[in-house]
Design a protein around this motif. Structure first.
Motif, mmCIF file in Angstrom:
data_model
loop_
_atom_site.group_PDB
_atom_site.id
_atom_site.type_symbol
_atom_site.label_atom_id
_atom_site.label_comp_id
_atom_site.label_asym_id
_atom_site.label_seq_id
_atom_site.Cartn_x
_atom_site.Cartn_y
_atom_site.Cartn_z
ATOM 1 N N GLU A 1 -0.331 -2.875 2.782
ATOM 2 C CA GLU A 1 -0.504 -1.422 2.886
ATOM 3 C C GLU A 1 -1.389 -0.907 1.766
ATOM 4 O O GLU A 1 -2.183 0.024 1.966
ATOM 5 C CB GLU A 1 0.859 -0.736 2.867
ATOM 6 C CG GLU A 1 1.651 -0.944 4.155
ATOM 7 C CD GLU A 1 3.089 -0.488 4.038
ATOM 8 O OE1 GLU A 1 3.578 0.174 4.962
ATOM 9 O OE2 GLU A 1 3.738 -0.814 3.011
ATOM 10 N N ASN A 2 -1.280 -1.480 0.571
ATOM 11 C CA ASN A 2 -2.152 -1.083 -0.529
ATOM 12 C C ASN A 2 -3.591 -1.507 -0.270
ATOM 13 O O ASN A 2 -4.522 -0.774 -0.580
ATOM 14 C CB ASN A 2 -1.655 -1.679 -1.848
ATOM 15 C CG ASN A 2 -0.612 -0.827 -2.540
ATOM 16 O OD1 ASN A 2 -0.942 0.024 -3.355
ATOM 17 N ND2 ASN A 2 0.660 -1.043 -2.197
ATOM 18 N N LEU B 1 -4.997 0.887 2.432
ATOM 19 C CA LEU B 1 -4.692 2.299 2.240
ATOM 20 C C LEU B 1 -5.894 3.164 2.605
ATOM 21 O O LEU B 1 -7.005 2.967 2.121
ATOM 22 C CB LEU B 1 -4.309 2.549 0.776
ATOM 23 C CG LEU B 1 -3.692 3.902 0.438
ATOM 24 C CD1 LEU B 1 -2.347 4.057 1.129
ATOM 25 C CD2 LEU B 1 -3.515 4.044 -1.079
ATOM 26 N N ARG C 1 5.037 0.289 -1.797
ATOM 27 C CA ARG C 1 4.502 -0.164 -0.515
ATOM 28 C C ARG C 1 4.023 -1.610 -0.634
ATOM 29 O O ARG C 1 3.851 -2.143 -1.731
ATOM 30 C CB ARG C 1 3.347 0.726 -0.038
ATOM 31 C CG ARG C 1 3.631 2.212 -0.023
ATOM 32 C CD ARG C 1 4.902 2.577 0.720
ATOM 33 N NE ARG C 1 4.877 2.157 2.122
ATOM 34 C CZ ARG C 1 5.893 2.307 2.951
ATOM 35 N NH1 ARG C 1 7.035 2.842 2.526
ATOM 36 N NH2 ARG C 1 5.785 1.922 4.201
ATOM 37 N N LYS D 1 -9.339 -6.091 -1.941
ATOM 38 C CA LYS D 1 -9.696 -4.880 -1.188
ATOM 39 C C LYS D 1 -11.211 -4.701 -1.162
ATOM 40 O O LYS D 1 -11.800 -4.398 -0.120
ATOM 41 C CB LYS D 1 -9.030 -3.650 -1.827
ATOM 42 C CG LYS D 1 -9.317 -2.357 -1.100
ATOM 43 C CD LYS D 1 -8.833 -1.140 -1.881
ATOM 44 C CE LYS D 1 -7.334 -1.072 -1.976
ATOM 45 N NZ LYS D 1 -6.879 0.186 -2.625
#
Length: 502
Positions: A99-100, A103, A95, A158
């Motif tokens: 998207e990571n 997630l 992916r 993230k």
């Protein structure tokens, strides 16, 4: 304002047969990097998993900004502004980066009762957060096309995107190059300047002295103490970690070099960009080091010798006789063992016990009536190795996945000690292992060399490479660019000179 951003008090956690945490405490000052240190199995990662909600603590409390909070799972931890960059990355390589990054919390657009992922918003936000950590990846690129270090940066982005107030870094540099480490430290310094509080777990003393403001040390699941980093010397840290002084990091050598046991002649990979035209010799009783920068193809070469990677031309001689190695079982029959670089990916059998992880290499040697496993003999060998390497486990029946990373590495070393190879290839044998366990591995290596065994050691730690090797070959871009045999040349400048010799 509370003196501490976050506090853990009286944390206890037990697993079947072992008490992992016993009345542990931790106090994090706002806007600081707090190093959490201890030997493998000391309970560092377990403590952080309790904080992040992966484990439920048996006793203890979490206080954030002066208020007691309850964390039942990672989602709740993130809602409180606590993020974690795990030691073992769990990417979804097929992916995209965006998207990571999002997630489990994708931005959505509503069409009446329907909800669909808002890809445009997701990729725009991903680009923003990547810029925040000064990384210019394409948000739409597949994560699997990035290096491990770049994937680590995505994990950090993230955490930043979650507006985290507290970020936990669990062994973040174990697979990073020097340049990637510098990039990580730059990001951490930026976060500290913005008031973010960080927990940093690492065994690397030079990193701790560079990045940490405070140091908390744990030992055997208990709290030892907390100190200002500037007040602690490396020797102080080591002594408090292991409960004893290690006066000589690299134990004295007593090995004598014998005749040549292995010779590699003009070995070439089937891949043109991998190792090419490799020639070297290895003698009985020798520890032969292989140095070089990331991408030098050292690991690929050793996997070629062990039969994991394809070899197009060249030959390998053992005791002067050519051997055909097309598969690892051929290498094992020839008396060669390999401890791989990536213990999680291709070293351990995570769903099996310690006994099975050690015994897998010797089961065919210990049979009764030719087909029944001699469990009494195997148990004796496994238990002997558990004692020899001081593996922290309630029993040999414990699943290896329940052990700390360093103890998993010791199990892998035990596997090959049980198999008794004549040539043992050790690829980054002490990566992710604390100083006390490193010393034990070094002593085992010396003892094997003293017995006449031959060891090939790949190491990216310069001090280890120079401190443990009788000779050093250096690789660059798939070729051996230098051999260091004289003690006067055993220095960082010589290694780096050959490692950058295109």
């Amino acid at each position: 304002m509370a003196e501490y951003k976050l506090e853990l008090k009286g944390v206890c956690k037990s697993f079947p047969g072992v008490k992992a945490l016993d009345n542990v405490q931790l106090s994090l000052r706002p806007g600081t990097v707090h190093a959490l240190m201890g030997e493998n199995g000391a309970g560092k990662s377990t403590l952080m998993k309790c904080l992040f909600g992966i484990y439920k603590m048996d006793a203890g409390e979490v206080i954030l900004d002066g208020q007691k909070i309850e964390i039942g799972n990672p989602d709740e931890a993130m809602k409180y502004g606590i993020a974690m960059v795990h030691q073992e990355l769990q990417p979804v390589p097929a992916r995209s980066v965006g998207e990571n990054l999002y997630l489990g919390r994708f931005p959505v657009k509503k069409y009446g009762p329907l909800q669909v992922i808002d890809h445009k918003a997701m990729y725009a936000e991903t680009e923003k957060w990547l810029q925040e950590v000064k990384m210019d990846f394409d948000p739409k690129a597949l994560l699997g096309t990035l290096s491990v270090g770049q994937m680590q940066s995505v994990e950090i982005a993230k955490a930043v995107s979650q507006q985290a107030k507290v970020v936990i870094f669990d062994e973040p540099t174990s697979s990073l190059s020097d340049n990637e480490v510098e990039a990580l430290f730059r990001i951490m310094n930026d976060l500290r300047d913005k008031g973010v509080t960080m927990v940093y777990i690492s065994h690397k003393m030079d990193e701790i002295k560079r990045i940490a403001d405070d140091i908390t040390i744990m030992r055997d699941g208990t709290y030892v103490g907390t100190w200002r980093a500037e007040d602690m010397t490396t020797d102080d840290i080591i002594a408090k970690m292991v409960g004893r002084e290690l006066t000589n990091v690299y134990p004295p050598r007593e090995n004598e070099l014998g005749e040549v046991i292995m010779e590699v002649k003009d070995l070439c990979s089937i891949h043109a960009k991998s190792f090419q035209h490799i020639n070297f010799t290895l003698r009985k009783g020798e520890i032969l080091g292989f140095g070089g920068l990331v991408g030098a193809q050292r690991t690929e070469l050793m996997e070629g010798i062990f039969g994991i990677r394809g070899v197009e031309t060249g030959e390998i001689l053992i005791n002067g006789k050519p051997v055909k190695i097309k598969h690892p079982k051929d290498a094992m029959k020839a008396g060669i063992g390999l401890i791989t670089e990536d213990r999680r990916g291709n070293g351990i059998f995570g769903c099996l016990s310690i006994k099975d992880n050690v015994g897998v290499s010797i089961y065919n040697k210990h049979l009764k009536a030719g087909f029944v496993l001699d469990h009494k003999k195997i148990d004796g060998i496994v238990d002997e190795n558990i004692q020899k390497l001081r593996i922290k486990t309630p029993s040999m029946k414990e699943h290896i996945a329940n052990l700390s990373g360093g103890n998993q590495q010791k199990v892998i070393v035990s596997r090959w000690l049980a198999n008794d190879p004549d040539v043992l290839i050790m690829d980054e044998p002490t990566r992710g292992i604390d100083v006390g366990a490193k010393h034990e591995i070094y002593e085992i290596m010396n003892e094997l060399a003293k017995q006449g065994k031959a060891i090939i050691m790949i190491s990216s730690e310069m001090a280890e490479l120079l401190g443990m090797s009788d000779r050093v070959y250096v690789m660059c871009n798939g070729k051996i660019t230098g051999e260091i045999t004289e003690e006067a040349e055993m220095n960082q400048e010589s290694v780096m000179g050959y490692a950058t010799k295109f």
